[in-house]
Design a protein around this motif. Structure first.
Motif: not given
Length: 470
Positions: A262, A264-267, A292, A296-299, A376-377
């Protein structure tokens, strides 16, 4: 105790809990569902076989079991529907084809058997296009299913009857299946949630089939639930995923995997091919903001070889259909199914046997690259379709329109090729038209898809079930 006429609005979770506590009866819930079908199904034609007598007998048995204190399943007494393209004992597996109207199943397929084991009560069977081979739901046997939101829109396909049924409150959970978007696209078009599980997650087999499924169907076709809420998808998945020895490809994977790091990365992929409608890209970005806010860690990040994955669906599936499906559609299909097949064949390149083998080899490499990306995502949010839900029967408007329609479905078609689970979840309305996103995760990580979809859904009000008569 709620009034019986309101029970059709209840979620599967709430119904199951209330039936288990005897605060309502399964008879009340099932009667409310049957009454709702009688009231609104004439406007949408989602349920093409109503099983009222059978359902009431099952409901009474469910109530008797609760009274006796025996252990009950997660869907005990809850009304559900089944798509007409899988076997249900005593019912015709029509697959929307006139010639199959008397193909009466002698046994339940695994999804039906598992839903029954979980205690579900089947109230009816839902419509599909002929041979389950369109993103529109219309056939010469059962007629056209209408989108409860608007007659001008497709209800999606091939599980258009399933999506329309849950959107209009005819059953708490609907069974569907997905080879090229047949759960996710109807869910998108009808403003409900739909889960495409990992292949091997839910057992599948039609006892009435005269041969096993061809290769691409074995690799890509899945069974799954549709519902008005993501929580009900989770419940439906748990019920349908039980072991059945008739499916040699079933995988005993846990429903919940280890928690990822955590946050959790989001593409986020708002416009994967550069041609998404503004409303579609906006929906993906809105979903990203909600994730976000949920921690979540969104990019924005583009998965690898996306176009290649979508192209592989046509290269593999349509070339296989030229051999296995085309003769049946030419012989028994209605006019629309034949014209739809013509459009797919004209769009897809014709491959030699050697080129098909090379495409299968390529598929594994694309899957590997996506798995590295998902490492990664762990979650990807992208369009279901690059366009808002199509006009009904848009695939009948000529090859140029048809090809543009297939271009719009590339996000939908890449997922089956890759074998990853995905959830279609609504994000709201765009000018009165439903819009939503697709949430993708790694193999057998339906839990990550559902968690993220639930975080999106938490801040979205669709107003389903809706009244199609409005």
């Amino acid at each position: 105790m709620p009034h019986q006429q309101d029970l059709w609005r209840w979620s599967a979770i709430d119904l199951a809990q209330a039936i288990g506590k005897r605060s309502i009866s399964s008879r009340d819930a099932v009667q409310a569902s049957l009454d709702r079908i009688a009231a609104v199904n004439p406007a949408v034609n989602a349920v093409v076989q109503v099983l009222a007598d059978e359902a009431m007998v099952a409901a009474d048995a469910a109530d008797a079991a609760v009274k006796s204190g025996v252990a009950t399943g997660p869907l005990h007494g809850v009304p559900v529907t089944i798509k007409v393209n899988i076997d249900q004992k005593g019912c015709a597996t029509t697959n929307g084809v006139v010639a199959f109207r008397d193909v009466i199943a002698e046994d339940d397929s695994p999804p039906v058997a598992n839903l029954r084991k979980a205690g579900a009560v089947i109230v009816g069977r839902t419509n599909t296009p002929a041979f389950s081979h369109r993103w529109f739901t219309d056939n010469d046997l059962h007629g056209a299913t209408r989108n409860p939101w608007s007659l001008r829109l497709t209800p999606g396909g091939s599980s258009g009857g399933a999506a329309a049924a849950v959107a209009a409150g005819m059953g708490a959970i609907a069974h569907g299946n997905d080879f090229g978007g047949s759960i996710r696209y109807p869910a998108y078009a009808c403003g409900v949630a739909g889960l495409r599980p990992t292949p091997g997650r839910i057992p599948a087999f039609n006892p009435s089939a005269t041969s096993d499924r061809p290769v691409t169907a074995q690799l890509m076709s899945v069974q799954g639930p549709l519902a008005c809420s993501v929580a009900d998808l989770r419940l439906g998945l748990a019920a349908m995923a039980a072991f059945d020895p008739r499916d040699a490809l079933w995988v005993p994977a846990p429903l919940n995997g280890p928690p990822p790091a955590t946050p959790i990365r989001v593409a986020l992929v708002p416009d994967p091919f550069g041609d998404a409608a503004p409303e579609v890209s906006a929906a993906v970005r809105a979903a990203g903001r909600l994730l976000a806010d949920a921690g979540y860690a969104v990019e924005e990040a583009m998965p690898p070889r996306f176009q290649e994955a979508a192209d592989l669906w046509h290269r593999l599936v349509v070339n296989e259909e030229r051999i296995f499906l085309q003769p049946a559609i030419r012989s028994f299909g209605d006019d629309k199914s034949k014209r739809n097949l013509d459009g797919h064949i004209a769009y897809a390149p014709m491959l030699t046997a050697d080129e098909i083998i090379v495409s299968l080899q390529t598929r594994v490499g694309v899957m590997r690259d996506w798995q590295l990306f998902l490492d990664r995502y762990p979650v990807i949010v992208m369009p279901v379709s690059q366009q808002l839900p199509f006009r009904d029967n848009q695939d009948m408007e000529g090859q140029q329109v048809f090809s543009a329609m297939l271009d719009a479905q590339r996000s939908l078609l890449a997922t089956p090729v890759l074998g990853f689970p995905s959830v279609a979840v609504p994000t709201g309305l765009a000018g009165g038209t439903p819009v939503g996103v697709q949430v993708v995760a790694g193999r057998f990580r339906e839990d990550l898809c559902l968690d993220a979809a639930e975080a999106i859904e938490r801040h979205v009000t669709m107003g389903t079930p809706i009244d199609p008569r409005r």
